[in-house]
Design a protein around this motif. Structure first.
Motif, PDB file in Angstrom:
ATOM      1  N   ILE B 132      -5.687 -21.367  -3.807  1.00 26.46           N
ATOM      2  CA  ILE B 132      -7.119 -19.536  -3.423  1.00 26.46           C
ATOM      3  C   ILE B 132      -8.036 -19.996  -3.218  1.00 26.46           C
ATOM      4  N   GLY B 133      -8.048 -21.123  -4.079  1.00 24.58           N
ATOM      5  CA  GLY B 133     -10.027 -20.108  -4.597  1.00 24.58           C
ATOM      6  C   GLY B 133     -10.620 -19.681  -5.441  1.00 24.58           C
ATOM      7  N   PRO B 134     -11.603 -19.915  -5.941  1.00 25.53           N
ATOM      8  CA  PRO B 134     -11.550 -19.119  -7.844  1.00 25.53           C
ATOM      9  C   PRO B 134     -12.352 -17.658  -7.298  1.00 25.53           C
ATOM     10  N   ASP B 135     -12.258 -17.476  -5.648  1.00 23.92           N
ATOM     11  CA  ASP B 135     -13.110 -15.793  -5.769  1.00 23.92           C
ATOM     12  C   ASP B 135     -12.476 -14.777  -5.900  1.00 23.92           C
ATOM     13  N   ASP B 136     -12.083 -13.668  -5.798  1.00 19.67           N
ATOM     14  CA  ASP B 136     -12.348 -12.413  -5.688  1.00 19.67           C
ATOM     15  C   ASP B 136     -11.235 -12.174  -4.124  1.00 19.67           C
ATOM     16  N   GLN B 137      -9.761 -11.510  -4.635  1.00 23.25           N
ATOM     17  CA  GLN B 137      -8.868 -11.451  -3.651  1.00 23.25           C
ATOM     18  C   GLN B 137      -8.110 -10.608  -3.915  1.00 23.25           C
ATOM     19  N   ARG B 138      -7.996  -8.943  -2.560  1.00 29.01           N
ATOM     20  CA  ARG B 138      -7.994  -7.529  -2.106  1.00 29.01           C
ATOM     21  C   ARG B 138      -6.695  -8.116  -1.571  1.00 29.01           C
ATOM     22  N   PHE B 139      -5.500  -7.937  -1.643  1.00 19.87           N
ATOM     23  CA  PHE B 139      -4.372  -7.634  -1.084  1.00 19.87           C
ATOM     24  C   PHE B 139      -3.621  -6.482  -0.567  1.00 19.87           C
ATOM     25  N   ALA B 140      -3.871  -5.416  -1.866  1.00 17.88           N
ATOM     26  CA  ALA B 140      -3.474  -3.973  -1.825  1.00 17.88           C
ATOM     27  C   ALA B 140      -3.789  -3.477  -0.253  1.00 17.88           C
ATOM     28  N   ASP B 141      -2.393  -2.738   0.612  1.00 18.14           N
ATOM     29  CA  ASP B 141      -2.547  -1.777   1.387  1.00 18.14           C
ATOM     30  C   ASP B 141      -1.991  -0.577   1.295  1.00 18.14           C
ATOM     31  N   GLY B 142      -1.452   0.401   2.448  1.00 19.56           N
ATOM     32  CA  GLY B 142      -0.677   1.340   2.276  1.00 19.56           C
ATOM     33  C   GLY B 142      -1.054   2.448   1.788  1.00 19.56           C
ATOM     34  N   ALA B 143      -1.045   3.013   1.021  1.00 18.70           N
ATOM     35  CA  ALA B 143      -1.243   4.599   0.997  1.00 18.70           C
ATOM     36  C   ALA B 143      -1.814   4.517  -0.232  1.00 18.70           C
ATOM     37  N   ARG B 144      -3.200   4.496  -0.111  1.00 19.99           N
ATOM     38  CA  ARG B 144      -4.211   4.880  -1.848  1.00 19.99           C
ATOM     39  C   ARG B 144      -4.214   5.061  -2.325  1.00 19.99           C
ATOM     40  N   PHE B 145      -4.150   7.439  -2.783  1.00 17.07           N
ATOM     41  CA  PHE B 145      -3.660   7.733  -3.081  1.00 17.07           C
ATOM     42  C   PHE B 145      -2.004   8.753  -3.484  1.00 17.07           C
ATOM     43  N   LEU B 146      -1.969   8.933  -4.604  1.00 19.06           N
ATOM     44  CA  LEU B 146      -0.645   9.454  -5.088  1.00 19.06           C
ATOM     45  C   LEU B 146      -1.078  10.987  -4.739  1.00 19.06           C
ATOM     46  N   ILE B 147      -1.951  10.739  -5.722  1.00 17.03           N
ATOM     47  CA  ILE B 147      -3.101  12.178  -5.430  1.00 17.03           C
ATOM     48  C   ILE B 147      -4.195  12.174  -5.571  1.00 17.03           C
ATOM     49  N   SER B 148      -4.690  12.937  -4.858  1.00 17.09           N
ATOM     50  CA  SER B 148      -6.580  12.570  -4.871  1.00 17.09           C
ATOM     51  C   SER B 148      -7.117  13.704  -6.162  1.00 17.09           C
ATOM     52  N   ALA B 149      -8.424  12.799  -6.215  1.00 15.00           N
ATOM     53  CA  ALA B 149      -8.943  14.566  -7.100  1.00 15.00           C
ATOM     54  C   ALA B 149      -8.972  15.406  -6.543  1.00 15.00           C
ATOM     55  N   ARG B 150      -9.021  15.571  -5.604  1.00 13.39           N
ATOM     56  CA  ARG B 150      -9.762  16.722  -4.376  1.00 13.39           C
ATOM     57  C   ARG B 150      -8.734  17.673  -4.226  1.00 13.39           C
TER      58      ARG B 150
END
Lengths: 430, 336
Positions: B132-150
């Motif tokens: 996969i190589g030495p770099d950063d990989q992001r693979f999160a998807d779906g909803a970002r927050f359960l509760i957001s600060a606002r």
């Protein structure tokens, strides 16, 4: 030396000569110099592991401390910075040490509520320490932060820094040994691993001491600079007379000078290590390693001997670290990572032959040479493998890019193969 | 002086992140501790096992995403977990067969296993970078927050918000399920009991007819599961980078040792001790104290006990302190 050792060392010589002919003498000498340093590190680890069976996975910390020693001795002093906050910092460090001493004293002497009082001493001590240290550090780091911003060094010849680096590492080893050598097997290993991380964290963050991740650059040299040689008519004339290009000649001359210095130290250490191993002391160490209980029953002070050999081995690693920092001309705390400075040294010792000093040295040269050369060799092999593939195909690109990661894989495979088929290393202990 | 705001700030910046991180460390430490308890060595390759399992999960996730499969508000990576675990299990069993089994048969000393695991660590490390190589990989998807600060501020009317990222919530939920399953397995099933017996006393277990090779295989399977889940949760919560996973080895070992090597309960306790210590000690408490204390006592500085870069150092200072007073950890672990 046995026949086997002679042959293996001849093979190593061949590797370096081959590198000189195929690539260039500059490359070969660069590898050789780091190989010399690596061999000394391996010698240090071999003292701890091969003689005494101590599993030290904190080599990186001692190497880094050695580098710090070279910097603190050789860099020009910054009197302005020291005047600004030097006293406060020194006072804070003394206070910190006193706090710990008081806590230990309280733990030993108090009968009632000793846990609570020790915690109280440490907490109060920590806040006093920070209150004293922080302004001092801020004052030092505020002055010309971009170019200096640290206390500098003593401005002494860098060669003096080498033994000082060894002493720093030895001091740290004494502290660690006093606390951690009582731990059993794997607990000791992880404790040393952790202490090395702590040392690196301190080097990375205490900018007033060694500029942290801003790096100390321009560490003085024990050998002449290339540019001075090129400006020296006598040197240029001699090079031309011998039929060399003066610029290449000067780089090679400097590398040879380093190699000579390092070789003298390596041979001296090797002689000492061999003498120690052959002496009654060496026999005792091996007896302790092979059967601690029996050695203890014979009246040997196992804990004291372990501490002793732990300090000696660490001092050798520190010395190598100081030499490495001098060779690089800079201290770069951000680049110290255990894969390269702890585990690779372990591969050298295991592959070379633990318990055998010549084995450790051989492992140092051989594994370092491989570590550097696996990449070009791998690239060569990979271009042969992918020769049949279409240019610009996804797989071909990926495979050629992956060559950069071959060295880790190769080191692992070599370590496992040696451990399995020649568990005592290429040069087994006799 | 607003105790509620102080509490919310503290929860937002310390409690929630440290709980998620603690759960990830605990899962990692459980793997280390199981190997120590049953195979009797410290596995230095554990961080890289996590990295390799996570790599398989990431590749599968990408495949699923390309095929248009998603898991609604949950990250697709959870669907890919079984594949990742299977790949990691295959790798671990293969490693056991070609590396460790030989030394087991020879009854080699534990330190030989540790050194062999160093070699395995190098190989896994290279393998992961190879794939996969030495770099950063992001693979999160779906909803970002359960509760957001606002949302939280609007709901409660407080000045400070409390944000809970869905990955943090998922981490804790998954960790609780996994730990419950593991303890059920170890305490209630026949195989689990035989594993504990083997860990407590090898000779006695062999006499009572436990097949050691089976115990070893099952241990590796569980370790593959734990490592892949821990790695995936960490990657979802933060990000995936092979080098970071190699470094995770340090706090994970610290957690396992603080708890006591070989003790599953200790590994969980150790994970949370390390995580909370790391986060609290390196977090600037100025804001919290600003709310909690009367105005006259409000601190001027950041009230940060140590700079954030000392994160790794903190876990080891704790490790050393614990070892000084309890040489085999809080829950009295083994030593071989």
């Amino acid at each position: 030396m046995t026949m086997r050792a002679t042959l293996l060392f001849a093979f190593v010589v061949l590797l370096f000569v081959g590198t000189g002919i195929v690539q260039s003498w500059n490359v070969s000498l660069t590898i050789l110099n780091m190989g010399l340093v690596s061999a000394i590190m391996a010698l240090g680890v071999n003292m701890q592991w091969g003689y005494a069976g101590l599993f030290n996975v904190g080599v990186m910390g001692f190497v880094a401390l050695g580098g710090l020693g070279a910097v603190l001795v050789s860099m020009p002093p910054n009197p302005e910075h020291i005047a600004a906050g030097g006293l406060r910092v020194v006072g804070a460090l003394i206070l910190g040490a006193l706090t710990i001493a008081a806590a230990i004293f309280a733990w030993r002497r108090l009968k009632t509520a000793r846990g609570l009082s020790v915690v109280a001493i440490l907490v109060v001590g920590f806040f006093l320490y920070r209150a004293l240290l922080d302004p001092g550090v801020a004052a030092i780091e505020a002055i010309e932060a971009a170019s200096t911003g640290n206390i500098g060094g003593l401005g002494l010849p860098v060669l003096l820094g080498w033994p000082v680096g060894g002493l720093l590492a030895a001091g740290a080893a004494w502290l660690i040994g006093k606390t951690a050598l009582g731990l059993r097997s794997d607990y000791l290993a992880i404790a040393t691993l952790g202490i090395a991380e702590i040392i690196i964290a301190i080097l990375k963050n205490e900018d007033w001491l060694a500029r942290g991740v801003k790096n100390v650059i321009g560490v003085p040299r024990p050998v002449p600079y290339e540019i001075d040689l090129q400006n020296d008519p006598a040197f240029v004339d001699r090079m031309i007379a011998w039929g060399f290009d003066p610029v290449t000649g000067s780089t090679i001359f400097v590398k040879l000078a380093y190699a000579g210095l390092f070789l003298v130290i390596l041979l001296g250490l090797l002689w000492l290590a061999q003498a120690a191993l052959a002496s009654p002391w060496g026999r005792m160490m091996r007896a302790i390693r092979d059967n601690e209980v029996a050695a203890e029953a014979m009246g040997k002070d196992v804990t004291a001997r372990h501490l002793q050999v732990f300090i000696l081995g660490s001092a050798v690693c520190g010395l190598a670290g100081a030499m490495m920092t001098t060779l690089d001309g800079q201290l770069t705390p951000g680049t110290y990572q255990p894969l390269r400075y702890t585990f690779l040294i372990w591969v050298m010792v295991i592959v070379g032959g633990s318990g055998n000093n010549f084995g450790a040295v051989l492992g140092g040269f051989l594994v370092w040479w491989l570590w550097v050369q696996v990449e070009p060799l791998g690239a060569l092999a990979m271009s042969a493998i992918t020769a049949g593939m279409a240019d610009g195909s996804w797989l071909k690109g990926h495979l050629i890019e992956s060559v950069a990661h071959m060295r880790l894989l190769t080191m692992g495979v070599i370590l496992l193969l040696v451990l399995r088929f020649s568990p005592r290393g290429l040069l087994p202990e006799r | 002086m607003e105790p509620l705001n102080a509490l919310v700030t503290f929860a937002n910046f310390v409690l929630v992140p440290a709980t998620a991180y603690g759960a990830q460390l605990a899962l990692g430490a459980l793997g280390v501790t199981l190997i120590y308890g049953i195979l009797r060595f410290s596995n230095f390759a554990h961080g890289d096992t996590m990295a390799f399992g996570t790599t398989a999960v990431i590749l599968t996730t990408w495949g699923l995403q390309a095929a248009g499969v998603s898991f609604g508000p949950l990250p697709t990576a959870l669907l890919a977990l079984p594949v990742g675990i299977a790949v990691a299990a295959a790798l671990l069993l293969f490693t056991d067969r070609v590396v460790y089994r030989f030394y087991r048969a020879k009854k080699a000393v534990p330190v030989t296993f540790v050194i062999a695991s160093l070699g395995v660590m190098f190989i896994y490390n290279g393998l992961t970078r190879f794939v996969i190589g030495p770099d950063d990989q992001r693979f999160a998807d779906g909803a970002r927050f359960l509760i957001s600060a606002r949302d939280f501020r609007e709901m409660t009317g407080l000045d400070e918000g409390l944000a809970i990222r869905s990955t943090q919530a998922i981490t804790v939920v998954v960790a609780v399920i996994v730990v419950a399953l593991l303890f059920w397995f170890l305490n209630k099933t026949r195989t689990g009991k035989s594993m504990r017996a083997y860990s407590d006393n090898e000779d006695l277990a062999l006499l009572s007819g436990i097949n050691p090779e089976r115990v070893v295989v099952i241990t590796w399977l569980i370790v593959a599961g734990l490592a892949t889940i821990a790695g995936t949760l960490y990657g979802l919560d933060k990000s995936f980078k092979p080098f970071t996973y190699f470094q995770l080895l340090l706090p994970i070992f610290a957690a396992a040792i603080v708890g006591g090597l070989g003790s599953p309960l200790g590994a969980i306790a150790g994970g949370f001790v390390i995580a909370f210590a790391e986060v609290t000690i390196t977090y600037p408490l100025k804001k919290v104290l600003g709310y909690a204390l009367p105005e006259t006592l409000e601190p001027d500085g950041l009230v940060q006990l140590l700079s954030t870069d000392y994160k790794f150092a903190v876990s080891f200072v704790i490790l050393l302190i614990v070892l000084l007073f309890r040489p085999t950890g809080l829950f009295a672990g083994k030593s071989v």
